[in-house]
Design an enzyme around this catalytic site. Structure first.
Site, PDB file in Angstrom:
ATOM      1  N   THR A  45       0.865  -1.176   0.000  1.00 33.10           N
ATOM      2  CA  THR A  45       0.000   0.000   0.000  1.00 33.10           C
ATOM      3  C   THR A  45       0.904   1.228   0.000  1.00 33.10           C
ATOM      4  O   THR A  45       1.639   1.449   0.968  1.00 33.10           O
ATOM      5  CB  THR A  45      -0.892   0.037   1.265  1.00 33.10           C
ATOM      6  OG1 THR A  45      -1.649  -1.173   1.318  1.00 33.10           O
ATOM      7  CG2 THR A  45      -1.836   1.221   1.226  1.00 33.10           C
ATOM      8  N   LYS A  93      -7.901   1.669  -2.970  1.00 38.82           N
ATOM      9  CA  LYS A  93      -7.567   1.253  -1.597  1.00 38.82           C
ATOM     10  C   LYS A  93      -7.721   2.430  -0.616  1.00 38.82           C
ATOM     11  O   LYS A  93      -8.348   2.294   0.434  1.00 38.82           O
ATOM     12  CB  LYS A  93      -6.126   0.715  -1.593  1.00 38.82           C
ATOM     13  CG  LYS A  93      -5.493   0.551  -0.240  1.00 38.82           C
ATOM     14  CD  LYS A  93      -5.673  -0.817   0.324  1.00 38.82           C
ATOM     15  CE  LYS A  93      -5.117  -0.898   1.742  1.00 38.82           C
ATOM     16  NZ  LYS A  93      -5.470  -2.097   2.427  1.00 38.82           N
ATOM     17  N   LYS A 104      -1.644   4.945   8.641  1.00 35.45           N
ATOM     18  CA  LYS A 104      -0.827   4.997   7.423  1.00 35.45           C
ATOM     19  C   LYS A 104      -1.713   5.240   6.190  1.00 35.45           C
ATOM     20  O   LYS A 104      -1.439   6.110   5.375  1.00 35.45           O
ATOM     21  CB  LYS A 104      -0.062   3.677   7.251  1.00 35.45           C
ATOM     22  CG  LYS A 104       0.686   3.606   5.936  1.00 35.45           C
ATOM     23  CD  LYS A 104       1.188   2.226   5.582  1.00 35.45           C
ATOM     24  CE  LYS A 104       1.603   2.207   4.114  1.00 35.45           C
ATOM     25  NZ  LYS A 104       2.159   0.954   3.671  1.00 35.45           N
TER      26      LYS A 104
HETATM   27  P1  NAD Z   1       5.890  -6.001   7.282  1.00 37.04           P
HETATM   28  O1  NAD Z   1       6.686  -4.862   7.841  1.00 37.04           O
HETATM   29  O2  NAD Z   1       5.536  -7.146   8.147  1.00 37.04           O
HETATM   30  O3  NAD Z   1       6.647  -6.578   5.970  1.00 37.04           O
HETATM   31  C1  NAD Z   1       7.407  -5.808   5.086  1.00 37.04           C
HETATM   32  C2  NAD Z   1       8.668  -6.603   4.785  1.00 37.04           C
HETATM   33  O4  NAD Z   1       9.437  -5.907   3.784  1.00 37.04           O
HETATM   34  C3  NAD Z   1       9.588  -6.759   6.006  1.00 37.04           C
HETATM   35  O5  NAD Z   1       9.783  -8.147   6.252  1.00 37.04           O
HETATM   36  C4  NAD Z   1      10.873  -6.042   5.592  1.00 37.04           C
HETATM   37  O6  NAD Z   1      12.034  -6.655   6.101  1.00 37.04           O
HETATM   38  C5  NAD Z   1      10.806  -6.161   4.086  1.00 37.04           C
HETATM   39  N1  NAD Z   1      11.628  -5.181   3.372  1.00 37.04           N
HETATM   40  C6  NAD Z   1      11.704  -3.849   3.543  1.00 37.04           C
HETATM   41  N2  NAD Z   1      12.579  -3.306   2.663  1.00 37.04           N
HETATM   42  C7  NAD Z   1      13.051  -4.346   1.927  1.00 37.04           C
HETATM   43  C8  NAD Z   1      13.986  -4.445   0.860  1.00 37.04           C
HETATM   44  N3  NAD Z   1      14.620  -3.371   0.364  1.00 37.04           N
HETATM   45  N4  NAD Z   1      14.243  -5.662   0.353  1.00 37.04           N
HETATM   46  C9  NAD Z   1      13.631  -6.770   0.840  1.00 37.04           C
HETATM   47  N5  NAD Z   1      12.730  -6.744   1.850  1.00 37.04           N
HETATM   48  C10 NAD Z   1      12.458  -5.533   2.372  1.00 37.04           C
HETATM   49  O7  NAD Z   1       4.578  -5.317   6.660  1.00 37.04           O
HETATM   50  P2  NAD Z   1       3.214  -6.066   6.238  1.00 37.04           P
HETATM   51  O8  NAD Z   1       2.249  -5.995   7.357  1.00 37.04           O
HETATM   52  O9  NAD Z   1       3.555  -7.362   5.599  1.00 37.04           O
HETATM   53  O10 NAD Z   1       2.680  -5.047   5.134  1.00 37.04           O
HETATM   54  C11 NAD Z   1       3.229  -4.976   3.837  1.00 37.04           C
HETATM   55  C12 NAD Z   1       2.406  -4.016   3.011  1.00 37.04           C
HETATM   56  O11 NAD Z   1       1.060  -4.483   2.967  1.00 37.04           O
HETATM   57  C13 NAD Z   1       2.369  -2.594   3.571  1.00 37.04           C
HETATM   58  O12 NAD Z   1       2.431  -1.682   2.495  1.00 37.04           O
HETATM   59  C14 NAD Z   1       1.031  -2.533   4.290  1.00 37.04           C
HETATM   60  O13 NAD Z   1       0.501  -1.232   4.358  1.00 37.04           O
HETATM   61  C15 NAD Z   1       0.183  -3.429   3.404  1.00 37.04           C
HETATM   62  N6  NAD Z   1      -0.962  -4.057   4.084  1.00 37.04           N
HETATM   63  C16 NAD Z   1      -0.806  -4.631   5.309  1.00 37.04           C
HETATM   64  C17 NAD Z   1      -1.904  -5.216   5.935  1.00 37.04           C
HETATM   65  C18 NAD Z   1      -1.770  -5.871   7.291  1.00 37.04           C
HETATM   66  O14 NAD Z   1      -2.798  -6.183   7.911  1.00 37.04           O
HETATM   67  N7  NAD Z   1      -0.568  -6.102   7.792  1.00 37.04           N
HETATM   68  C19 NAD Z   1      -3.150  -5.215   5.301  1.00 37.04           C
HETATM   69  C20 NAD Z   1      -3.282  -4.651   4.027  1.00 37.04           C
HETATM   70  C21 NAD Z   1      -2.163  -4.066   3.422  1.00 37.04           C
END
Ligand code: NAD
Length: 307
Positions: A96, A171, A246
């Site tokens: 997102t 979204k 966010k």
């Molecule tokens: P998270 O922080 O658990 O996962 C993100 C991952 O990206 C981490 O493991 C981090 O180490 C990795 N990362 C960051 N920079 C990197 C790079 N350069 N190379 C490789 N890996 C890298 O976050 P999440 O909860 O999995 O959310 C991910 C996305 O999904 C976000 O944009 C969030 O807004 C969206 N989202 C989350 C939810 C939820 O409920 N968690 C729901 C809908 C949307």
């Protein structure tokens, strides 16, 4: 498209999404900066790769699931993902991010000879685990058609919303409705408390009258009327308040950039930013009712009883 998928970002969402691709029969090359996330993914059948660019070079489709637009753009451009991938690779960003960043990422992919979709999700970690996510996609029709079977392995529904950035736009517009309606429902309950109205009476009326909405009938911010809502488990998420903050922050950026007169959206973004930075840091977004109550003159407990 080859059946090899590179999956970059194996966190709370990306980890189970990549696992579901493996279950569906895809070969998944995974990368994350955090060794523990990479190891967990490996235990689900994802092949760990030390460098993101190496994974992209060996795949026909590249999925990113990262915290924010800056991470996506840095990976695409500075960390060489676009340069490493074979010509015409399809880049699907499920993170997102800002609509403007999504369009920039799309343009960068096309300029490098590739194709791109933004495909953010709704459904949270439970949806990611159960492969019941909803995807909202922006990009070309052919690209969406190509990605559809892959998205179907991770979700229940995929909607093609329009050109580049349209998925992110859908979204943040949806979550603007959700954030504002959760605050409205919370204010109505706290107003009811000050007027001596029970939570159940207000719920029984509003849930079958014109105040009906998801924030009330599925995620009711007070305990009692909807037993499965987070309010009944001390506001454990659910959909965490910092994620709502966010998404509303992204909506507020788009509101300002577009010169849109969206006073309630901007107010909701401010309220959730404050709540998420304080007592709401580890709470469901419906816990905003506590902030409304705490800011009110007549103290009541969470059941609506005068304190
Ligand atoms: P998270 O922080 O658990 O996962 C993100 C991952 O990206 C981490 O493991 C981090 O180490 C990795 N990362 C960051 N920079 C990197 C790079 N350069 N190379 C490789 N890996 C890298 O976050 P999440 O909860 O999995 O959310 C991910 C996305 O999904 C976000 O944009 C969030 O807004 C969206 N989202 C989350 C939810 C939820 O409920 N968690 C729901 C809908 C949307």
């Amino acid at each position: 498209m080859s059946d090899v998928i590179a999956f970059i970002g194996l966190g709370h969402m990306g980890g189970p999404m990549a696992a579901n691709l493996v279950k569906a029969g895809y070969r998944v090359l995974g990368h994350d900066l955090v060794a523990e996330s990479l190891a967990t993914a490996a235990s689900t059948g994802v092949e760990p790769v030390a460098f993101a660019a190496d994974a992209a070079a060996r795949a026909g489709l590249v999925i990113t699931m990262l915290p924010a637009g800056a991470h996506v753009l840095a990976l695409y451009r500075d960390q060489g993902l676009l340069a490493a991938a074979g010509p015409g690779t399809l880049f699907v960003d499920c993170s997102t991010i800002d609509v403007a960043d999504a369009r920039t990422a799309h343009e960068a992919a096309v300029a490098a000879g590739h194709r791109a979709l933004d495909a953010p999700v709704s459904g949270g970690v439970m949806g990611a685990e159960a492969a019941t996510l909803t995807f909202m996609a922006g990009g070309g029709t052919a690209e969406f058609a190509e990605a559809e079977p892959v998205l179907a392995a991770m979700g229940r529904k995929a909607v093609h919303c329009g050109a580049a950035g349209a998925g992110q736009a859908a979204k943040i517009c949806n979550n603007l409705i959700l954030g504002v309606s959760m605050i409205a429902v919370s204010e109505a309950f706290v107003l009811g408390e000050s007027l001596g109205l029970t939570h159940q009476a207000l719920f029984d009326v509003a849930s079958t009258a014109s105040g009906q909405c998801w924030a009330l009938t599925a995620n009711c911010p007070v305990p009692g009327p909807v037993p499965a809502s987070p309010a009944n488990r001390d506001y454990r998420p659910g959909f965490a308040a910092p994620l709502m903050a966010k998404d509303l922050g992204l909506a507020a950026n788009a509101i300002r950039e577009g010169g849109v007169d969206a006073a309630l959206g901007l107010a909701a973004a401010r309220m959730y930013a404050r709540f998420a930075a304080g007592t709401g840091a580890d709470q469901d977004f419906s816990g905003i009712v506590r902030a409304v109550r705490d800011g009110s003159a007549h103290p009541h407990d969470q059941n609506g009883t005068p304190a």
